[in-house]
Design an enzyme around this catalytic site. Structure first.
Site, PDB file in Angstrom:
ATOM      1  N   HIS A  43      14.216  69.137 123.072  1.00 55.02           N
ATOM      2  CA  HIS A  43      14.266  70.410 123.791  1.00 55.02           C
ATOM      3  C   HIS A  43      15.209  71.382 123.062  1.00 55.02           C
ATOM      4  O   HIS A  43      14.912  72.565 122.925  1.00 55.02           O
ATOM      5  CB  HIS A  43      14.819  70.211 125.202  1.00 55.02           C
ATOM      6  CG  HIS A  43      14.013  69.300 126.081  1.00 55.02           C
ATOM      7  ND1 HIS A  43      14.447  68.062 126.469  1.00 55.02           N
ATOM      8  CD2 HIS A  43      12.798  69.453 126.664  1.00 55.02           C
ATOM      9  CE1 HIS A  43      13.558  67.496 127.256  1.00 55.02           C
ATOM     10  NE2 HIS A  43      12.527  68.310 127.383  1.00 55.02           N
ATOM     11  N   GLN A  67       1.793  68.199 138.317  1.00 53.72           N
ATOM     12  CA  GLN A  67       1.310  67.516 137.111  1.00 53.72           C
ATOM     13  C   GLN A  67       1.563  66.004 137.149  1.00 53.72           C
ATOM     14  O   GLN A  67       1.265  65.311 136.183  1.00 53.72           O
ATOM     15  CB  GLN A  67       1.915  68.145 135.856  1.00 53.72           C
ATOM     16  CG  GLN A  67       3.383  67.877 135.642  1.00 53.72           C
ATOM     17  CD  GLN A  67       3.931  68.708 134.494  1.00 53.72           C
ATOM     18  OE1 GLN A  67       4.043  69.926 134.585  1.00 53.72           O
ATOM     19  NE2 GLN A  67       4.260  68.070 133.393  1.00 53.72           N
ATOM     20  N   GLN A 159      -1.056  68.699 125.215  1.00 57.28           N
ATOM     21  CA  GLN A 159      -0.533  69.773 126.070  1.00 57.28           C
ATOM     22  C   GLN A 159      -0.524  71.107 125.330  1.00 57.28           C
ATOM     23  O   GLN A 159      -0.974  72.126 125.854  1.00 57.28           O
ATOM     24  CB  GLN A 159       0.881  69.413 126.534  1.00 57.28           C
ATOM     25  CG  GLN A 159       1.598  70.545 127.245  1.00 57.28           C
ATOM     26  CD  GLN A 159       2.896  70.082 127.863  1.00 57.28           C
ATOM     27  OE1 GLN A 159       2.894  69.457 128.914  1.00 57.28           O
ATOM     28  NE2 GLN A 159       4.008  70.358 127.229  1.00 57.28           N
TER      29      GLN A 159
HETATM   30  P1  AMP Z   1       9.264  68.206 129.008  1.00 57.44           P
HETATM   31  O1  AMP Z   1      10.627  68.529 129.539  1.00 57.44           O
HETATM   32  O2  AMP Z   1       9.043  66.785 128.702  1.00 57.44           O
HETATM   33  O3  AMP Z   1       8.174  68.847 129.845  1.00 57.44           O
HETATM   34  O4  AMP Z   1       9.185  68.931 127.611  1.00 57.44           O
HETATM   35  C1  AMP Z   1       9.472  70.307 127.464  1.00 57.44           C
HETATM   36  C2  AMP Z   1       9.088  70.742 126.076  1.00 57.44           C
HETATM   37  O5  AMP Z   1       9.835  70.002 125.115  1.00 57.44           O
HETATM   38  C3  AMP Z   1       7.604  70.493 125.775  1.00 57.44           C
HETATM   39  O6  AMP Z   1       7.096  71.580 125.040  1.00 57.44           O
HETATM   40  C4  AMP Z   1       7.658  69.244 124.945  1.00 57.44           C
HETATM   41  O7  AMP Z   1       6.565  69.109 124.057  1.00 57.44           O
HETATM   42  C5  AMP Z   1       8.946  69.440 124.183  1.00 57.44           C
HETATM   43  N1  AMP Z   1       9.442  68.163 123.667  1.00 57.44           N
HETATM   44  C6  AMP Z   1       9.558  66.993 124.348  1.00 57.44           C
HETATM   45  N2  AMP Z   1       9.976  66.001 123.528  1.00 57.44           N
HETATM   46  C7  AMP Z   1      10.127  66.553 122.303  1.00 57.44           C
HETATM   47  C8  AMP Z   1      10.527  66.055 121.026  1.00 57.44           C
HETATM   48  N3  AMP Z   1      10.870  64.773 120.836  1.00 57.44           N
HETATM   49  N4  AMP Z   1      10.553  66.907 119.980  1.00 57.44           N
HETATM   50  C9  AMP Z   1      10.212  68.221 120.149  1.00 57.44           C
HETATM   51  N5  AMP Z   1       9.832  68.759 121.324  1.00 57.44           N
HETATM   52  C10 AMP Z   1       9.784  67.937 122.393  1.00 57.44           C
END
Ligand code: AMP
Length: 291
Positions: A43, A67, A159
């Protein structure tokens, strides 16, 4: 809840709108990073990039109930809000929007957005209704924040493909930027769900990135037998305790349709259960020359 100074933290839609309007009046470019919180270096890499790309960075933290399937981890999803707010402040975020579910889905809420086709395969097949929830919340957040650019991680490959399709199809005036997956030193993709893994499951979880690396090597070595590559990926996954593969597949990066032969740009996707935790990962493989 204690709010760090120098950064506005709000649950209010109107307050988000007025802050963003003021920043825009100040000629600042607006970036938005939608998250479900439990922030990690993945993030933070999106936030850092947002900081470089825009003069005003809004982060949204919302564990979006629509979701999650009925048997999924909505109630136990980690919610370390104070640590998240500190991380945002340290990263120079201007505004954190932390809405209540009632404000996002008030009584009588009846409108959902669905990207047909892309939403029903792979993760959508494993998690019915998941992408309908994702596209609905992302469109709502884009309508609330109205950013110039929104950042998403490649980690959630399907996604970002679904969101890009929605933004294109519905003429949403926002640029979508997709940033590379941040990994642990040993290759495990960072995920808020990694905290669910026991020490031995954590070791086994490496099978996901190992299977992807194996596929990349074989593709780069000129192997054209995609079926055999996928079978090796599945064997790699199954060779580890606690790991039950859901799918391993080599697809076109835009349509997510499975490929029967290699092409110049391919996405290798994997999903597996490690104990009770479902993990996903992916790699883009590019081959030189025209195919
Ligand atoms: P989430 O909080 O899991 O919904 O993720 C929020 C954003 O962070 C989404 O766009 C995810 O794809 C991105 N994200 C989650 N894990 C990673 C990672 N390891 N590297 C880069 N972006 C990530």
């Amino acid at each position: 809840m204690t709010f760090p100074p120098g950064m506005l933290v709000t649950t209010g839609i109107d307050e988000v709108r007025s802050e963003v309007a003021a920043a825009r009046a100040d000629q600042r470019r607006i970036a938005c990073v939608p998250t479900m919180g439990a922030l990690h270096a993945g993030h933070l890499s999106l936030i850092e990039h947002a900081r470089q790309a825009a003069g005003f960075v809004a982060v949204t933290i919302f564990v979006n109930p629509t979701q999650f399937g009925p048997q999924e981890d909505l109630s136990k999803y980690p919610r370390p809000l104070d640590a998240d707010l500190k991380a945002c402040r340290d990263a120079g975020v201007d505004l954190v929007f932390v809405p209540d579910a009632d404000a996002i889905y008030p009584a009588g809420f009846a409108t959902f957005v669905e990207v047909e086709g892309l939403s029903s395969i792979l993760e959508g097949a494993a998690r019915p209704g998941h992408f309908r929830g994702v596209t609905t919340i992302v469109l709502k957040l884009l309508n609330i924040v109205q950013p110039d650019v929104a950042l998403f991680g490649q980690k959630d490959f399907q996604q970002q493909a679904v969101i890009r399709r929605m933004v294109h199809d519905l003429n949403v005036p926002v640029e979508i930027e997709v940033r590379p997956t941040v990994r642990e030193p040993d290759g495990l993709a960072l995920s808020s769900r990694n905290v669910y893994l026991s020490t031995s499951e954590r070791k086994s979880a490496l099978a996901l990135s190992e299977s992807l690396n194996l596929a990349r090597k074989r593709l780069q070595d000129g192997d054209e037998d995609l079926n055999s590559i996928v079978q090796s990926m599945l064997s790699t996954l199954r060779s580890k305790p606690f790991v039950e593969p859901d799918y391993a597949i080599i697809v076109d990066p835009d349509t997510l349709q499975p490929l029967s032969r290699p092409q110049s740009r391919m996405a290798v996707l994997v999903a597996a259960r490690v104990g009770a935790t479902r993990l996903i990962d992916n790699l883009i493989v590019e081959l030189p020359g025209d195919r």
